[in-house]
Design a protein around this motif. Structure first.
Motif, short mmCIF file in Angstrom:
data_model
loop_
_atom_site.label_atom_id
_atom_site.label_comp_id
_atom_site.label_asym_id
_atom_site.label_seq_id
_atom_site.Cartn_x
_atom_site.Cartn_y
_atom_site.Cartn_z
N LEU A 282 38.08 72.56 51.68
CA LEU A 282 38.13 72.03 53.06
C LEU A 282 38.72 70.62 53.05
O LEU A 282 39.53 70.25 53.91
CB LEU A 282 36.72 71.99 53.66
CG LEU A 282 36.11 73.35 54.01
CD1 LEU A 282 34.68 73.19 54.50
CD2 LEU A 282 36.95 74.05 55.09
N SER A 283 38.32 69.83 52.04
CA SER A 283 38.89 68.48 51.92
C SER A 283 40.39 68.57 51.66
O SER A 283 41.19 67.84 52.25
CB SER A 283 38.22 67.72 50.76
OG SER A 283 36.84 67.61 50.95
N ALA A 284 40.77 69.50 50.76
CA ALA A 284 42.19 69.65 50.40
C ALA A 284 43.00 69.99 51.65
O ALA A 284 44.05 69.41 51.91
CB ALA A 284 42.35 70.72 49.33
N GLU A 285 42.47 70.94 52.43
CA GLU A 285 43.21 71.37 53.63
C GLU A 285 43.42 70.19 54.58
O GLU A 285 44.53 69.96 55.07
CB GLU A 285 42.41 72.48 54.32
CG GLU A 285 43.13 73.09 55.47
CD GLU A 285 42.27 74.10 56.21
OE1 GLU A 285 41.02 74.07 56.08
OE2 GLU A 285 42.85 74.92 56.93
N GLY B 199 39.04 62.95 62.75
CA GLY B 199 39.45 62.20 61.56
C GLY B 199 39.10 62.95 60.28
O GLY B 199 39.10 64.19 60.24
N VAL B 200 38.75 62.17 59.25
CA VAL B 200 38.55 62.79 57.93
C VAL B 200 37.11 62.65 57.44
O VAL B 200 36.84 62.78 56.25
CB VAL B 200 39.53 62.19 56.89
CG1 VAL B 200 40.97 62.53 57.23
CG2 VAL B 200 39.37 60.67 56.78
N GLY B 201 36.18 62.39 58.38
CA GLY B 201 34.80 62.12 57.98
C GLY B 201 34.16 63.21 57.15
O GLY B 201 33.35 62.95 56.27
N GLY C 32 32.64 67.05 62.93
CA GLY C 32 33.42 66.80 61.71
C GLY C 32 33.43 65.36 61.23
O GLY C 32 34.33 64.95 60.52
N THR C 33 32.37 64.60 61.59
CA THR C 33 32.40 63.19 61.18
C THR C 33 31.50 62.90 59.99
O THR C 33 31.48 61.77 59.50
CB THR C 33 31.99 62.28 62.35
OG1 THR C 33 30.74 62.74 62.86
CG2 THR C 33 33.03 62.28 63.45
N ILE C 34 30.70 63.90 59.57
CA ILE C 34 29.86 63.64 58.39
C ILE C 34 30.14 64.68 57.32
O ILE C 34 30.67 65.76 57.60
CB ILE C 34 28.34 63.60 58.72
CG1 ILE C 34 27.82 64.98 59.14
CG2 ILE C 34 28.04 62.56 59.77
CD1 ILE C 34 26.31 65.03 59.22
N LEU C 35 29.75 64.33 56.11
CA LEU C 35 29.97 65.23 54.98
C LEU C 35 28.96 66.38 55.03
O LEU C 35 27.78 66.16 55.29
CB LEU C 35 29.77 64.43 53.68
CG LEU C 35 30.31 65.09 52.43
CD1 LEU C 35 31.83 65.01 52.42
CD2 LEU C 35 29.73 64.43 51.20
N ASP C 36 29.46 67.58 54.80
CA ASP C 36 28.59 68.77 54.74
C ASP C 36 27.96 68.78 53.35
O ASP C 36 28.38 69.51 52.45
CB ASP C 36 29.46 70.01 54.99
CG ASP C 36 28.64 71.29 55.02
OD1 ASP C 36 27.41 71.22 54.84
OD2 ASP C 36 29.25 72.36 55.22
#
Ligand code: COI
Length: 361
Positions: free
Chosen positions: A97-100, A188-190, A251-255
Motif C-alpha cells: 500500500l505504501s509502495a502504491e 496525503g501520505v499519512g 488515510g491520515t494514520i498508519l494502519d
C-alpha cells in the motif's frame, strides 16, 4: 511459489561483539542482509549477502525525491528455540500500500515473507531472549535511478536487515499535543510508511523534547482538534471502560499491525472497542471528570507503551498510575504470550521458522 535466493555466508560472525544483556534499540546489526533489484519492470537477483555498506551514486533518486518506504516487524524465540515472526503477511500488504501511494512497484507478498523467513533463519542466533527483547526486522525499498529530475524511478532496490533490540522506550512516555505542526492531511501520505513522514516529524519532536516530552501527539490537519497518532505509535485511550482509537478512514494514520492486534485481543477479551474520532475537547472534559483510565501507544518497535502524561499548550496533565491500567495490561500480556509461543496462536498470526537445535551429547 518459492523464489530462488542465492546465499553468500559471512566469513565470520560479529555476534561476539554484541552484549545481549544491553541492547539499545537499533544500534547493532546481524550478519546478513537480503537484497533484490527491480529493473526492466521486474524483481530479480534475490540474494542474501554478508551485511555491508551500500555504494550509491550521489544522484540516487531516493535521496532527492523521497521515494523510500519501509516496514518494521519482530521475531522472538519459543521455548524450543524456534523463531516466531509476528504477522509478516500484514506487513507485506502494508508495504505494498505504501509502495502504491509512492508510485513504487509492488513486491510479491510471497517474496517479502520468504525473504524474511530466510534472513531470520540464517541469523537466528541473533534473536535475543526476554520479554522486552527481539530481533527487529527492517525491510525497505528505495528508488535508485541515477538522475536529476522529478519522475518515478525506473529502478528500485529492496533490502531487509535485522537488528537485535531491547525496549524502544525504557519507561512510560509523556506526549505533547502539537498544534503548530501537522503530520498528515486527507489525500496525503499519512497512511504510508514512507521515509518523509518520519523526516518531517523530527523538528516538532525536537521541540517536544525541549519541553520535557518523549513524543508528539498529532492532531488532524483540518480542524486541529482530533487525535491522530503519536510519533512511532498509534494511540489508544480508555475512557469509561471503553477502548477508543482514531479511525483509519481518511488515510491520515498508519494502519498499525500492533494497533490491529490490540483491537482484536481487546474485543476477544470482552472489552468494547471504538474506532472513532476523539477530540481534545472530549478528552480533557473526560479527564477533568475522572473518566480517563488509560492512554497508551501501540507500535511494532514500542509494542504497548503507556502514556503517563500529556502536554497541551503550556499545561501538563498527569494520567492514572500504570498499576491501575486493566485493559492495556491484559492485552499486552496476551500479545506477548502469543508472540513468544507461550499460548496457542488462535488468530494464525505467527510465522514459525523451525530451527534445528543441536543438543550436546
Ligand atoms: C516501528 O514501530 O517498527 C517503526 O517503524 C517505528 C520506527 C520509527 C522505529
Amino acid at each position: 511459489m518459492k523464489y530462488e535466493i542465492k546465499i553468500n555466508h559471512a566469513e565470520k560472525s560479529k555476534i561476539d561483539e554484541v552484549d545481549f544483556n544491553n541492547l539499545p534499540f537499533g544500534k547493532f546489526f546481524s550478519d546478513h542482509m537480503f537484497i533484490a533489484d527491480y529493473t526492466d519492470g521486474g524483481w530479480k537477483n534475490f540474494r542474501i549477502e554478508p551485511f555491508h555498506n551500500l555504494s550509491l551514486h550521489p544522484a540516487t533518486s531516493a535521496f532527492h525525491y523521497g521515494q523510500a518506504i519501509f516496514e518494521g516487524l519482530k521475531a522472538q524465540k519459543d521455548s524450543a528455540g524456534n523463531a516466531l515472526v509476528f504477522r509478516p503477511e500484514s506487513n507485506a500488504k502494508r508495504f505494498n500500500l505504501s509502495a502504491e501511494r509512492m508510485g513504487m512497484p509492488s513486491l510479491p507478498e510471497g517474496l517479502f515473507t520468504q525473504a524474511i523467513e530466510e534472513i531470520v533463519r540464517i541469523d537466528h542466533q541473533w534473536i535475543p531472549s526476554g520479554e522486552l527483547s527481539s530481533l527487529y526486522i527492517r525491510p525497505f525499498m528505495m528508488a535508485v535511478d541515477e538522475y536529476v529530475g522529478i519522475k518515478e524511478s525506473d529502478d528500485y532496490t529492496f533490502i531487509i536487515f535485522t537488528s537485535p533490540v531491547g525496549a524502544y522506550y525504557s519507561s512510560p512516555v509523556k506526549v505533547f499535543i502539537s498544534e503548530d505542526y501537522i503530520r498528515a492531511f486527507p489525500g496525503g501520505v499519512g497512511f504510508a510508511k514512507c521515509a518523509g513522514n518520519y523526516g518531517a516529524s523530527l523538528l516538532p519532536l525536537r521541540f517536544a523534547k525541549q519541553k520535557g516530552y518523549d513524543q508528539v501527539l498529532w492532531l488532524d490537519g483540518i480542524e486541529k482538534k482530533y487525535f491522530q497518532e503519536c510519533g512511532t505509535m498509534n494511540v489508544f485511550f480508555v475512557i469509561n471502560n471503553i477502548l477508543i482509537t482514531p479511525p483509519l478512514e481518511g488515510g491520515t494514520i498508519l494502519d498499525g499491525v500492533t494497533r490491529n492486534s490490540v483491537i482484536a485481543l481487546a474485543r476477544k477479551q470482552g472489552y468494547i472497542v471504538e474506532e472513532r474520532d476523539i477530540s481534545t475537547d472530549e478528552f480533557f472534559r473526560e479527564l477533568a471528570l475522572g473518566h480517563v483510565q488509560e492512554a497508551f501507544g501501540a507500535g511494532t518497535a514500542a509494542t504497548i507503551a503507556p502514556i503517563i502524561g500529556i502536554g497541551f499548550h503550556d499545561k501538563y496533565f498527569e494520567l492514572p498510575a500504570i498499576e491501575t491500567r486493566v485493559i492495556s495490561t491484559a492485552v499486552k500480556k496476551e500479545l506477548f504470550a502469543i508472540k513468544s509461543g507461550e499460548i496457542a496462536d488462535e488468530f494464525g498470526w505467527m510465522l514459525k521458522i523451525p530451527i534445528a537445535v543441536h543438543q550436546a551429547d
